[in-house]
Design a protein around this motif. Structure first.
Motif, mmCIF file in Angstrom:
data_model
loop_
_atom_site.group_PDB
_atom_site.id
_atom_site.type_symbol
_atom_site.label_atom_id
_atom_site.label_comp_id
_atom_site.label_asym_id
_atom_site.label_seq_id
_atom_site.Cartn_x
_atom_site.Cartn_y
_atom_site.Cartn_z
ATOM 1 N N ALA A 387 -10.533 -21.577 44.772
ATOM 2 C CA ALA A 387 -10.080 -22.958 44.851
ATOM 3 C C ALA A 387 -8.940 -23.133 45.146
ATOM 4 O O ALA A 387 -8.085 -21.996 44.962
ATOM 5 N N THR A 388 -8.491 -24.098 45.574
ATOM 6 C CA THR A 388 -7.027 -24.369 45.852
ATOM 7 C C THR A 388 -6.150 -24.187 44.591
ATOM 8 O O THR A 388 -6.372 -24.584 43.588
ATOM 9 N N PRO A 389 -4.981 -23.564 44.648
ATOM 10 C CA PRO A 389 -4.068 -23.222 43.552
ATOM 11 C C PRO A 389 -3.551 -24.477 42.880
ATOM 12 O O PRO A 389 -3.482 -25.651 43.834
ATOM 13 N N PRO A 390 -3.308 -24.793 41.657
ATOM 14 C CA PRO A 390 -2.986 -26.304 41.277
ATOM 15 C C PRO A 390 -1.606 -26.772 41.921
ATOM 16 O O PRO A 390 -0.663 -25.805 41.816
ATOM 17 N N PRO A 414 -14.026 -30.338 37.802
ATOM 18 C CA PRO A 414 -13.995 -28.797 37.872
ATOM 19 C C PRO A 414 -12.595 -28.266 37.602
ATOM 20 O O PRO A 414 -11.519 -29.085 37.930
ATOM 21 N N ALA A 415 -12.344 -26.844 37.466
ATOM 22 C CA ALA A 415 -11.020 -26.462 37.305
ATOM 23 C C ALA A 415 -10.497 -25.603 38.344
ATOM 24 O O ALA A 415 -11.369 -25.152 39.374
ATOM 25 N N ASP A 416 -9.177 -25.472 38.644
ATOM 26 C CA ASP A 416 -8.501 -24.898 39.684
ATOM 27 C C ASP A 416 -8.894 -23.529 39.324
ATOM 28 O O ASP A 416 -9.106 -23.050 38.360
ATOM 29 N N ALA A 417 -8.939 -22.669 40.341
ATOM 30 C CA ALA A 417 -9.118 -21.207 40.380
ATOM 31 C C ALA A 417 -7.998 -20.493 39.094
ATOM 32 O O ALA A 417 -6.928 -20.960 39.038
ATOM 33 N N ALA A 418 -8.555 -19.546 38.414
ATOM 34 C CA ALA A 418 -7.693 -18.767 37.565
ATOM 35 C C ALA A 418 -6.772 -18.040 38.353
ATOM 36 O O ALA A 418 -6.889 -17.662 39.406
ATOM 37 N N TYR A 419 -5.419 -17.770 37.825
ATOM 38 C CA TYR A 419 -4.684 -16.870 38.428
ATOM 39 C C TYR A 419 -3.763 -16.327 37.482
ATOM 40 O O TYR A 419 -3.847 -16.262 36.333
ATOM 41 N N LYS A 420 -3.005 -15.387 37.802
ATOM 42 C CA LYS A 420 -2.531 -14.360 37.016
ATOM 43 C C LYS A 420 -0.902 -15.101 36.539
ATOM 44 O O LYS A 420 -0.251 -15.354 37.544
ATOM 45 N N ALA A 518 -5.815 -29.078 37.671
ATOM 46 C CA ALA A 518 -4.497 -28.263 37.508
ATOM 47 C C ALA A 518 -4.466 -27.893 36.150
ATOM 48 O O ALA A 518 -4.225 -26.830 35.836
ATOM 49 N N VAL A 519 -4.735 -28.944 35.190
ATOM 50 C CA VAL A 519 -4.489 -28.565 33.641
ATOM 51 C C VAL A 519 -5.875 -27.574 33.336
ATOM 52 O O VAL A 519 -5.405 -26.768 32.745
ATOM 53 N N LYS A 520 -6.992 -27.784 33.696
ATOM 54 C CA LYS A 520 -7.981 -26.889 33.309
ATOM 55 C C LYS A 520 -7.709 -25.472 34.134
ATOM 56 O O LYS A 520 -7.994 -24.440 33.431
ATOM 57 N N GLY A 521 -7.303 -25.380 35.247
ATOM 58 C CA GLY A 521 -7.077 -24.098 35.693
ATOM 59 C C GLY A 521 -5.839 -23.436 35.304
ATOM 60 O O GLY A 521 -6.165 -22.150 34.851
ATOM 61 N N ALA A 522 -4.977 -24.046 34.363
ATOM 62 C CA ALA A 522 -3.814 -23.306 33.988
ATOM 63 C C ALA A 522 -4.450 -22.900 32.332
ATOM 64 O O ALA A 522 -4.223 -21.643 32.112
ATOM 65 N N ALA A 561 -14.232 -20.738 28.485
ATOM 66 C CA ALA A 561 -14.509 -21.278 29.922
ATOM 67 C C ALA A 561 -15.668 -22.175 29.928
ATOM 68 O O ALA A 561 -15.470 -23.323 30.460
ATOM 69 N N ARG A 562 -16.555 -22.072 29.113
ATOM 70 C CA ARG A 562 -17.884 -22.876 29.082
ATOM 71 C C ARG A 562 -17.323 -24.201 28.643
ATOM 72 O O ARG A 562 -17.447 -25.333 29.037
ATOM 73 N N ARG A 563 -16.388 -24.196 27.472
ATOM 74 C CA ARG A 563 -16.224 -25.479 26.737
ATOM 75 C C ARG A 563 -15.207 -26.269 27.850
ATOM 76 O O ARG A 563 -15.266 -27.549 28.042
ATOM 77 N N LEU A 564 -14.074 -25.635 28.435
ATOM 78 C CA LEU A 564 -13.252 -26.069 29.316
ATOM 79 C C LEU A 564 -14.028 -26.671 30.520
ATOM 80 O O LEU A 564 -13.754 -27.879 31.015
ATOM 81 N N ASP A 565 -14.822 -26.271 30.990
ATOM 82 C CA ASP A 565 -15.809 -26.741 32.183
ATOM 83 C C ASP A 565 -16.617 -27.993 31.873
ATOM 84 O O ASP A 565 -16.582 -28.922 32.823
ATOM 85 N N ALA A 566 -16.948 -28.103 30.603
ATOM 86 C CA ALA A 566 -17.700 -29.415 30.445
ATOM 87 C C ALA A 566 -16.669 -30.591 29.868
ATOM 88 O O ALA A 566 -17.337 -31.464 29.234
ATOM 89 N N LEU A 567 -15.509 -30.471 29.723
ATOM 90 C CA LEU A 567 -14.550 -31.328 29.048
ATOM 91 C C LEU A 567 -14.622 -32.567 29.830
ATOM 92 O O LEU A 567 -14.177 -32.812 31.115
ATOM 93 N N PRO A 568 -14.996 -33.763 29.358
ATOM 94 C CA PRO A 568 -15.056 -34.783 30.055
ATOM 95 C C PRO A 568 -13.748 -35.676 29.887
ATOM 96 O O PRO A 568 -12.920 -35.455 28.861
ATOM 97 N N THR A 569 -13.702 -36.809 30.727
ATOM 98 C CA THR A 569 -12.407 -37.549 30.487
ATOM 99 C C THR A 569 -12.825 -39.131 30.579
ATOM 100 O O THR A 569 -13.794 -39.267 30.771
ATOM 101 N N GLY A 570 -11.735 -39.845 30.211
ATOM 102 C CA GLY A 570 -11.982 -41.287 29.985
ATOM 103 C C GLY A 570 -11.620 -41.867 28.603
ATOM 104 O O GLY A 570 -11.759 -41.356 27.604
ATOM 105 N N GLY A 571 -11.549 -43.232 28.560
ATOM 106 C CA GLY A 571 -11.129 -44.020 27.268
ATOM 107 C C GLY A 571 -9.769 -43.919 26.980
ATOM 108 O O GLY A 571 -8.896 -43.697 27.547
ATOM 109 N N ARG A 572 -9.428 -44.517 25.515
ATOM 110 C CA ARG A 572 -8.118 -44.723 25.184
ATOM 111 C C ARG A 572 -7.357 -43.347 24.885
ATOM 112 O O ARG A 572 -8.071 -42.329 24.742
ATOM 113 N N THR A 573 -5.946 -43.507 24.352
ATOM 114 C CA THR A 573 -5.547 -42.482 24.091
ATOM 115 C C THR A 573 -4.925 -42.081 22.764
ATOM 116 O O THR A 573 -3.805 -42.975 22.345
#
Length: 678
Positions: A387-390, A414-420, A518-522, A561-573
């Motif tokens: 994937a494209t770097p974040p 989806p998450a950006d690709a992992a990097y070193k 970007a956040v998920k990739g990091a 990795a599994r938990r992060l991949d399924a992380l939904p977004t939306g709603g209040r803060t």
């Protein structure tokens, strides 16, 4: 299938190998290694309570006796003694037989305990330099068993790698220089939920087996029935399976005798190399292990030549853990592809069998069974597409209200690709679990001094402390008079593992997909980095009305990795809820592991549209090393994340100023004392 619990350690008799219900793949893998130790051992992966340790310890009772040179502490073969053996030379007629050893290596063992060291007692009392052998010497020509091998400290892993690669152990320390043979069958058990194994050590295991508890009530009932019978009368239970144990031991001895005469035909070798090439395993160790395992299988079944079924079963046991490209990949093998390759490169026109192997793949006895990997859906542990770097978020509008944001959530991004990532450390000097990140006082690091004590004895400092008192203590002869108050232990500077706890805003204002990618990739990158540096990582998300502990502190990168991949977004803060949940998680972790220092990483734009004022919640995290990643974007900035960072005493970093290696690098810079760029 399982023999839950481990009371066999206290029993008068060892639980019989043939009495374990099911576990056909594991039985077969262990028997292959018993027939041909050159296969390279077995790694047993599985959930807790699945009899992993029970069956491994039971293997020792089936191994043929070993002929050793009398008086040799290094188990030299009298027919072919090691010319460099420290206890040599040995006469060919000076021999005796003893049972094969199963030596256990505790995960908390010291380096001296593993490799051996100077015999301190003789050095201090007799004034002589004498070598005291370690566990590697005791395991020579036997089995070296490591329970929870994934938790083994790195300094011991390095020593095991050296010994496994060379078949020898070298000890150079405290004026002692010793080399001795150290060839052993390495067997390890692990629970993947507690973290993964270093790739270098993973590749040293010849075969790997995944075990899980059976869901068949009748089989589970038989497991419980046998375990209770064993606990009530260990000797009587063992006697009931004595005939089956003797039969298995006889088959192992007979198979060892047939092993040199088994032919690896050109057709079978072509299949082996074609399979390894097709699955793109690294190096040629997989080809050698598969060939040795196939030859051992043929000998076990009484055949004179390797067949396609032998190659199939050997590949299913030897290749899954070698197909992993990074710790996010689960071990697996595409069985359909395996059969296609075997058929394409084999001489047998008949299609491969549907099942995991011929009916006689198992070890025999009362519970023998087939010998392939468990039936189940085909899986191909392939590398995720690049994937494209974040990059920094520029102009994608947030979803704070209307559409998916109003109803609660949007589709997980989806998450950006992992990097070193670059290295970051927690400031100061800790005393946490050994790792590869922050500076710490450690029993395994570089010696930087000495202090009173007897753990990890510092010989030079001890002798220096005792020397001025020899005349007053009435010393006579060559021995040194040492009192307890003279003992000094080494002070070592090493590295520790930390707890990196992420608190991630998953509300509607963060739902812009590029931002979340970007956040998920990091976070994925830090998970991988934590695996390599022996950290623990946790993940808290907040959205809607509450905060959720998406990933309890763990070393398992697969779970993360599994938990992060399924992380939904939306709603209040509910920002305050996220901070309060972080404070609670850190409080519990301090009780569980008080020496492990935390690093808090808060990823937010600073908005708080639900719940109490975040300022009071931030006070609960006073004193915790923190970083705030400011995700606010647009021409008008409210500076809410910067205000939160000031309350936390944290470094504040703007998301749109992150480079291609993104969040992980900025966190490292921040912990290293970089300027506040907000």
């Amino acid at each position: 299938m399982t023999d839950a619990g481990r009371p066999e350690r206290r029993a008068r008799a060892r639980y019989p190998f043939s009495a374990v219900v099911g576990m056909d793949d594991l039985k077969l893998a262990l028997l292959i290694n018993a027939v041909s130790p050159g296969v390279g051992g077995v790694l047993v992966r599985g959930e807790k309570g699945t009899a992993k340790s029970t069956i491994v310890r039971a293997l020792a009772g089936l191994l043929p006796p070993v002929a050793v040179a009398a008086g040799c502490r290094f188990s030299c073969d009298p027919a072919d003694p090691d010319p460099a053996c420290p206890d040599g030379p040995h006469a060919a007629a000076d021999a005796r037989a003893r049972a094969a050893r199963l030596v256990e290596l505790p995960v908390g063992a010291s380096e001296d305990r593993l490799t051996g060291s100077l015999d301190i007692e003789r050095a201090l009392t007799e004034g002589v330099r004498a070598f005291e052998p370690g566990l590697l010497a005791a395991a020579h020509r036997g089995v070296l068993y490591v329970d929870e091998v994934n938790l083994l400290h790195d300094h011991l892993v390095d020593l095991l790698l050296d010994a496994a690669a060379m078949g020898e152990s070298y000890v150079e320390r405290e004026g002692v220089s010793v080399r001795h043979a150290a060839r052993f069958l390495l067997v390890g058990t692990m629970n993947p939920e507690e973290g993964e194994l270093r790739p270098q050590l993973l590749d040293r295991f010849g075969l790997t087996v995944e075990v899980a508890a059976t869901r068949d009530p009748a089989e589970r009932a038989e497991v419980v029935r046998r375990r209770l019978r064993f606990e009530d009368d260990p000797d009587g239970f063992a006697a009931a399976f004595a005939a089956a144990e003797a039969d298995l031991a006889g088959r192992i001895a007979a198979a060892r005798g047939r092993l040199p005469g088994v032919e690896l035909t050109d057709a079978a070798l072509r299949q082996i190399t074609a399979v390894c090439a097709s699955f793109e395993v690294d190096g040629l160790r997989a080809d050698l292990v598969t060939a040795r395992a196939a030859i051992a299988l043929a000998a076990w079944h009484g055949r004179d030549a390797v067949t396609a079924d032998d190659v199939r079963t050997a590949a299913r046991l030897a290749l899954p853990h070698r197909r992993r490209r990074d710790p996010f990949d689960a071990p697996g093998l595409d069985r359909r592809k395996l059969d296609e390759v075997l058929e394409e490169h084999g001489d047998d026109p008949e299609p491969p069998p549907d099942g995991p192997g011929p009916p006689d793949d198992g070890p025999g006895g009362p519970d023998g069974g087939g010998g392939g990997l468990p039936d189940g859906p085909d899986q191909d542990a392939s590398v995720p597409p690049p994937a494209t770097p974040p990059q920094a978020e520029q102009s994608e509008p947030p979803v704070e209200s209307g559409g998916p944001g109003r109803s609660g959530e949007s589709e997980p991004a989806p998450a950006d690709a992992a990097y070193k990532p670059r290295l970051f450390t927690v400031p100061g000097l800790g005393e946490g679990a050994p790792g590869r990140r922050s500076k710490a006082r450690s029993p395994y690091g570089r010696v930087s001094g000495a202090r009173p004590g007897a753990r990890g004895l510092h010989l030079t400092a001890t002798l220096r402390a005792a020397a001025p008192h020899q005349r007053a203590r009435g010393r006579s002869g060559s021995g040194l008079v040492v009192h307890p108050e003279d003992l000094r232990e080494a002070v070592r500077d090493g590295r520790e593992g930390n707890l990196v706890l992420f608190v991630v805003d998953a509300s509607g204002s963060m739902a812009a997909r590029k931002r979340m990618r970007a956040v998920k990739g990091a976070v994925l990158s830090l998970l991988l980095d934590a695996y390599q540096r022996r950290d623990k990582v946790g993940l808290i998300t907040f959205r809607g009305k509450d905060a959720h502990l998406a990933l309890p502190p763990t070393s398992s990168v697969e779970a993360g990795a599994r938990r992060l991949d399924a992380l939904p977004t939306g709603g209040r803060t509910p920002l305050a809820a996220g901070l309060m949940r972080a404070a609670e998680v850190l409080r519990v972790e301090r009780l569980r592991d008080p020496a492990r220092r935390p690093l808090l990483v808060v990823v937010t734009d600073g908005r708080a549209t639900h719940g109490p004022d975040p300022a009071r919640a931030a006070g609960l995290l006073a004193g915790v090393a923190s970083v705030v990643v400011d995700c606010e974007s647009g021409p008008v900035r409210l500076g809410l994340a910067a205000a939160l960072g000031a309350r936390l005493g944290a470094e504040v970093v703007r998301l749109d100023r992150l480079a291609a290696d993104s969040l992980a690098g900025v966190v490292r810079d921040a912990r290293g004392g970089a300027r506040n760029v907000a």
